[in-house]
Scaffold this motif. Structure first.
Motif, PDB file in Angstrom:
ATOM      1  N   GLY A 142       1.113  -1.302   0.024  1.00  0.00           N
ATOM      2  CA  GLY A 142       0.048  -0.194  -0.286  1.00  0.00           C
ATOM      3  C   GLY A 142       0.923   1.343  -0.404  1.00  0.00           C
ATOM      4  O   GLY A 142       1.224   2.126  -1.010  1.00  0.00           O
ATOM      5  N   ARG A 143       1.552   1.716   1.352  1.00  0.00           N
ATOM      6  CA  ARG A 143       1.821   3.376   1.115  1.00  0.00           C
ATOM      7  C   ARG A 143       3.488   2.920   1.753  1.00  0.00           C
ATOM      8  O   ARG A 143       3.305   1.678   2.542  1.00  0.00           O
ATOM      9  N   CYS A 144       4.320   2.883   1.341  1.00  0.00           N
ATOM     10  CA  CYS A 144       5.967   2.014   1.463  1.00  0.00           C
ATOM     11  C   CYS A 144       7.091   3.462   1.305  1.00  0.00           C
ATOM     12  O   CYS A 144       6.904   4.476   0.583  1.00  0.00           O
ATOM     13  N   LEU A 145       8.105   2.626   2.574  1.00  0.00           N
ATOM     14  CA  LEU A 145       9.384   3.378   1.662  1.00  0.00           C
ATOM     15  C   LEU A 145      10.545   2.669   1.050  1.00  0.00           C
ATOM     16  O   LEU A 145       9.534   1.677   1.330  1.00  0.00           O
ATOM     17  N   VAL A 146      11.403   2.621   0.264  1.00  0.00           N
ATOM     18  CA  VAL A 146      12.153   2.540  -0.641  1.00  0.00           C
ATOM     19  C   VAL A 146      12.460   1.406   0.360  1.00  0.00           C
ATOM     20  O   VAL A 146      12.432  -0.562  -0.361  1.00  0.00           O
ATOM     21  N   ARG A 147      13.313   0.917   0.899  1.00  0.00           N
ATOM     22  CA  ARG A 147      13.806   0.041   2.508  1.00  0.00           C
ATOM     23  C   ARG A 147      12.291  -0.885   2.629  1.00  0.00           C
ATOM     24  O   ARG A 147      12.836  -2.058   3.254  1.00  0.00           O
ATOM     25  N   PHE A 188       2.454   5.187 -12.403  1.00  0.00           N
ATOM     26  CA  PHE A 188       2.199   4.303 -11.434  1.00  0.00           C
ATOM     27  C   PHE A 188       2.262   4.221 -10.467  1.00  0.00           C
ATOM     28  O   PHE A 188       1.347   3.875  -9.215  1.00  0.00           O
ATOM     29  N   LEU A 189       3.111   5.408  -9.706  1.00  0.00           N
ATOM     30  CA  LEU A 189       2.821   5.462  -8.381  1.00  0.00           C
ATOM     31  C   LEU A 189       2.951   7.328  -8.259  1.00  0.00           C
ATOM     32  O   LEU A 189       3.745   8.128  -9.060  1.00  0.00           O
ATOM     33  N   SER A 190       2.794   7.614  -7.160  1.00  0.00           N
ATOM     34  CA  SER A 190       3.081   9.218  -6.192  1.00  0.00           C
ATOM     35  C   SER A 190       3.899   8.753  -5.219  1.00  0.00           C
ATOM     36  O   SER A 190       4.207   7.788  -4.215  1.00  0.00           O
ATOM     37  N   TYR A 191       4.209  10.339  -4.373  1.00  0.00           N
ATOM     38  CA  TYR A 191       4.693   9.953  -2.579  1.00  0.00           C
ATOM     39  C   TYR A 191       3.969  11.349  -2.777  1.00  0.00           C
ATOM     40  O   TYR A 191       3.572  11.914  -2.421  1.00  0.00           O
ATOM     41  N   THR A 239      12.915  12.078   3.196  1.00  0.00           N
ATOM     42  CA  THR A 239      12.341  10.477   3.123  1.00  0.00           C
ATOM     43  C   THR A 239      11.273  10.728   2.407  1.00  0.00           C
ATOM     44  O   THR A 239      10.063  12.200   2.624  1.00  0.00           O
ATOM     45  N   TYR A 240      10.539   9.399   1.416  1.00  0.00           N
ATOM     46  CA  TYR A 240       9.499   9.790   1.019  1.00  0.00           C
ATOM     47  C   TYR A 240       8.679   8.364   0.960  1.00  0.00           C
ATOM     48  O   TYR A 240       9.244   7.152   0.692  1.00  0.00           O
ATOM     49  N   GLU A 241       7.534   8.664   1.025  1.00  0.00           N
ATOM     50  CA  GLU A 241       6.655   7.899   1.276  1.00  0.00           C
ATOM     51  C   GLU A 241       5.794   7.332  -0.356  1.00  0.00           C
ATOM     52  O   GLU A 241       5.190   8.356  -0.443  1.00  0.00           O
ATOM     53  N   TYR A 242       5.933   5.584  -0.552  1.00  0.00           N
ATOM     54  CA  TYR A 242       5.533   5.956  -2.339  1.00  0.00           C
ATOM     55  C   TYR A 242       3.985   5.196  -1.535  1.00  0.00           C
ATOM     56  O   TYR A 242       3.732   4.604  -1.083  1.00  0.00           O
ATOM     57  N   PHE A 243       2.829   5.341  -2.619  1.00  0.00           N
ATOM     58  CA  PHE A 243       1.727   4.758  -3.116  1.00  0.00           C
ATOM     59  C   PHE A 243       1.327   4.213  -4.887  1.00  0.00           C
ATOM     60  O   PHE A 243       1.152   5.326  -4.899  1.00  0.00           O
ATOM     61  N   ILE A 280      -0.771   4.765  -7.836  1.00  0.00           N
ATOM     62  CA  ILE A 280      -2.069   5.577  -7.859  1.00  0.00           C
ATOM     63  C   ILE A 280      -2.284   4.512  -9.273  1.00  0.00           C
ATOM     64  O   ILE A 280      -3.524   5.059  -9.933  1.00  0.00           O
ATOM     65  N   ILE A 281      -2.474   3.438  -9.478  1.00  0.00           N
ATOM     66  CA  ILE A 281      -2.112   2.686 -10.679  1.00  0.00           C
ATOM     67  C   ILE A 281      -2.721   1.379 -10.025  1.00  0.00           C
ATOM     68  O   ILE A 281      -2.278   1.464  -9.397  1.00  0.00           O
ATOM     69  N   SER A 282      -3.724   1.031 -10.025  1.00  0.00           N
ATOM     70  CA  SER A 282      -4.452  -0.488  -8.992  1.00  0.00           C
ATOM     71  C   SER A 282      -3.767  -1.086  -9.899  1.00  0.00           C
ATOM     72  O   SER A 282      -3.569  -1.272 -11.379  1.00  0.00           O
ATOM     73  N   LYS A 283      -3.607  -2.556  -8.558  1.00  0.00           N
ATOM     74  CA  LYS A 283      -3.235  -3.867  -9.264  1.00  0.00           C
ATOM     75  C   LYS A 283      -4.346  -4.097 -10.542  1.00  0.00           C
ATOM     76  O   LYS A 283      -3.949  -5.121 -11.709  1.00  0.00           O
ATOM     77  N   GLU A 284      -5.041  -3.885 -10.300  1.00  0.00           N
ATOM     78  CA  GLU A 284      -6.991  -4.584 -10.837  1.00  0.00           C
ATOM     79  C   GLU A 284      -6.794  -4.033 -12.084  1.00  0.00           C
ATOM     80  O   GLU A 284      -7.186  -4.642 -13.278  1.00  0.00           O
TER      81      GLU A 284
END
Length: 119
Positions: free
Chosen positions: A19-24, A53-56, A62-66, A68-72
């Motif tokens: 869902g939402r994550c950091l690179v690590r 595909f992503l935004s942040y 520090t960047y938190e990515y999520f 914006i295109i769903s898996k479906e």
């Protein structure tokens, strides 16, 4: 929507799961041993962001990515491309492939028949 490389798709699968994550966080979820370098994954994530595909959200450096295109949505678009490119948009070709190549059980074939008949 641009197509993803195999590496980009593997990373997107992890991001969709998180869902939402950091690179690590992405690196931590990667099964490959040894783990890829942080900069490598960070570069791929930035490519995914540039492809839409992503935004942040930035928290200082520090960047938190999520996603914006769903898996479906990605799955539907990918399937449509495979369906057109490999089966010529022919449902008969697709079903024939599934029955012959995927060794469907009689029960699975009956379920497919039922789905078709109920449409």
């Amino acid at each position: 929507m641009e197509e993803l490389t195999k590496t980009e798709e593997r990373i997107m699968q992890i991001i969709w799961d998180l869902g939402r994550c950091l690179v690590r966080d992405i690196i931590q979820k990667m099964p490959d041993e040894p783990k890829p370098p942080y900069n490598t994954i960070s570069s791929v994530v930035r490519l995914l962001e540039s492809k839409g595909f992503l935004s942040y959200k930035a928290y200082g450096k520090t960047y938190e990515y999520f996603p914006i295109i769903s898996k479906e949505e990605y799955g539907q678009r990918t399937f449509k491309k495979v369906f057109a490119d490999y089966f010529g948009n022919s449902m008969e070709s697709l079903l024939s492939f599934m029955v012959k190549e995927e060794n469907l059980t009689l029960e699975e074939i009956e379920k497919l028949k039922s789905l078709i008949n109920n449409r």
